[in-house]
Design a protein around this motif. Structure first.
Motif, short mmCIF file in Angstrom:
data_model
loop_
_atom_site.label_atom_id
_atom_site.label_comp_id
_atom_site.label_asym_id
_atom_site.label_seq_id
_atom_site.Cartn_x
_atom_site.Cartn_y
_atom_site.Cartn_z
N THR A 6 -7.32 -0.80 -18.22
CA THR A 6 -5.28 -0.44 -18.16
C THR A 6 -5.16 -1.46 -18.43
OG1 THR A 6 -4.38 0.82 -17.10
CG2 THR A 6 -5.42 0.03 -15.49
N THR A 8 -2.30 -4.41 -16.60
CA THR A 8 -1.58 -4.36 -15.01
C THR A 8 -0.66 -3.83 -15.03
OG1 THR A 8 -0.89 -6.80 -15.95
CG2 THR A 8 -2.74 -6.33 -14.32
N ASP A 9 0.35 -3.91 -16.01
CA ASP A 9 1.74 -3.52 -16.36
C ASP A 9 1.86 -1.40 -15.50
OD1 ASP A 9 2.96 -5.49 -16.68
OD2 ASP A 9 2.69 -4.64 -19.47
N GLU A 10 0.27 -1.14 -15.54
CA GLU A 10 0.33 -0.05 -15.46
C GLU A 10 0.15 0.54 -13.76
OE1 GLU A 10 -1.68 2.61 -18.28
OE2 GLU A 10 -1.43 1.28 -20.17
N LEU A 11 -0.29 -0.55 -13.43
CA LEU A 11 -0.90 -0.40 -11.72
C LEU A 11 0.54 -0.10 -10.89
CD1 LEU A 11 -2.34 -3.57 -11.05
CD2 LEU A 11 -2.98 -1.58 -11.01
N ASN A 12 0.68 1.19 -10.03
CA ASN A 12 1.10 1.76 -9.22
C ASN A 12 0.18 1.59 -7.45
OD1 ASN A 12 3.45 3.05 -7.84
ND2 ASN A 12 2.88 4.68 -9.19
N VAL A 13 0.34 0.13 -7.28
CA VAL A 13 -0.93 0.04 -6.02
C VAL A 13 1.24 -0.65 -4.80
CG1 VAL A 13 -3.26 0.23 -6.86
CG2 VAL A 13 -1.31 -1.81 -6.73
N ASN A 14 0.43 0.08 -3.82
CA ASN A 14 1.02 -0.58 -2.76
C ASN A 14 0.43 -2.29 -2.02
OD1 ASN A 14 1.39 -1.65 0.03
ND2 ASN A 14 2.68 0.49 0.74
N HIS A 52 0.78 -11.58 -14.02
CA HIS A 52 0.33 -10.99 -13.09
C HIS A 52 -0.98 -11.94 -12.22
CE1 HIS A 52 2.54 -7.03 -15.09
NE2 HIS A 52 2.47 -8.54 -14.74
N LYS A 167 -10.00 1.32 -14.12
CA LYS A 167 -9.86 2.70 -12.98
C LYS A 167 -10.82 3.44 -13.53
CE LYS A 167 -5.04 2.16 -12.17
NZ LYS A 167 -3.97 2.93 -11.81
#
Length: 171
Positions: A6, A8-14, A52, A167
């Motif tokens: 995937t 890095t633009d699709e990362l949704n992490v804290n 990124h 992922k």
């Protein structure tokens, strides 16, 4: 196990949770037979130089340090912290000089792009080193932070581009 590549633009992490609470494995080497890994819970993710980035810190007395030094790439493997806390704890408290961490913990090393990661990971970041510098005691503005170095050497900081994100496709 397989992974889906995937962006890095699709990362949704804290990053505070992912890095500081969940922990991760930093791994470097050229094959599933020639690598080392270590647990880390310090680092950062963000944007720098138009890329990124992932920042990690490794002490020179760690066995993984030599592998990262001698590699252009390394991986960051992220796991379900509840399921893999014992493994992460083992990999952070034992040296690859003395233990086969994969064998001892049951994780499976796999070659991924130019480095090594683990089949059981939920997410893998493939990182390319862009900048590295040894920390210098004289550069600490907040001298209180030196309490983390009373018994251990100062870290070397690595700022690296996240070149790929994988992922797990496990459900």
């Amino acid at each position: 196990m397989s992974f889906v590549k995937t962006s890095t633009d699709e990362l949704n992490v804290n990053p505070f949770e992912l890095i500081g609470k969940d922990w991760f494995l930093i791994t470097a080497g050229d094959s599933a037979e020639n690598y080392n890994t270590m647990t880390a819970s310090w680092g950062a993710m963000g944007e720098m130089w138009g890329k990124h980035m992932f920042l990690c810190a490794i002490r020179p007395n760690r066995h993984t340090y030599g592998f990262v030094e001698n590699s252009e790439y390394f991986t960051v493997s992220c796991f379900d912290p509840e399921k893999y806390r014992q493994m992460l704890s083992f990999c952070g408290s034992r040296s690859g000089r003395d233990y086969d961490k994969a064998k001892e913990t049951g994780i499976t090393p796999v070659k991924i792009e130019q480095s090594v990661a683990f089949e059981e990971a939920d997410m893998i970041l493939v990182c390319r080193k862009m900048y590295a510098q040894d920390m210098d005691e004289s550069c600490f503005i907040d001298k209180d932070a030196l309490k983390f170095y009373e018994k251990d050497p100062l870290h070397k900081m690595y700022i690296s581009e996240i070149v790929s994100v994988y992922k797990s496709d496990k459900k």
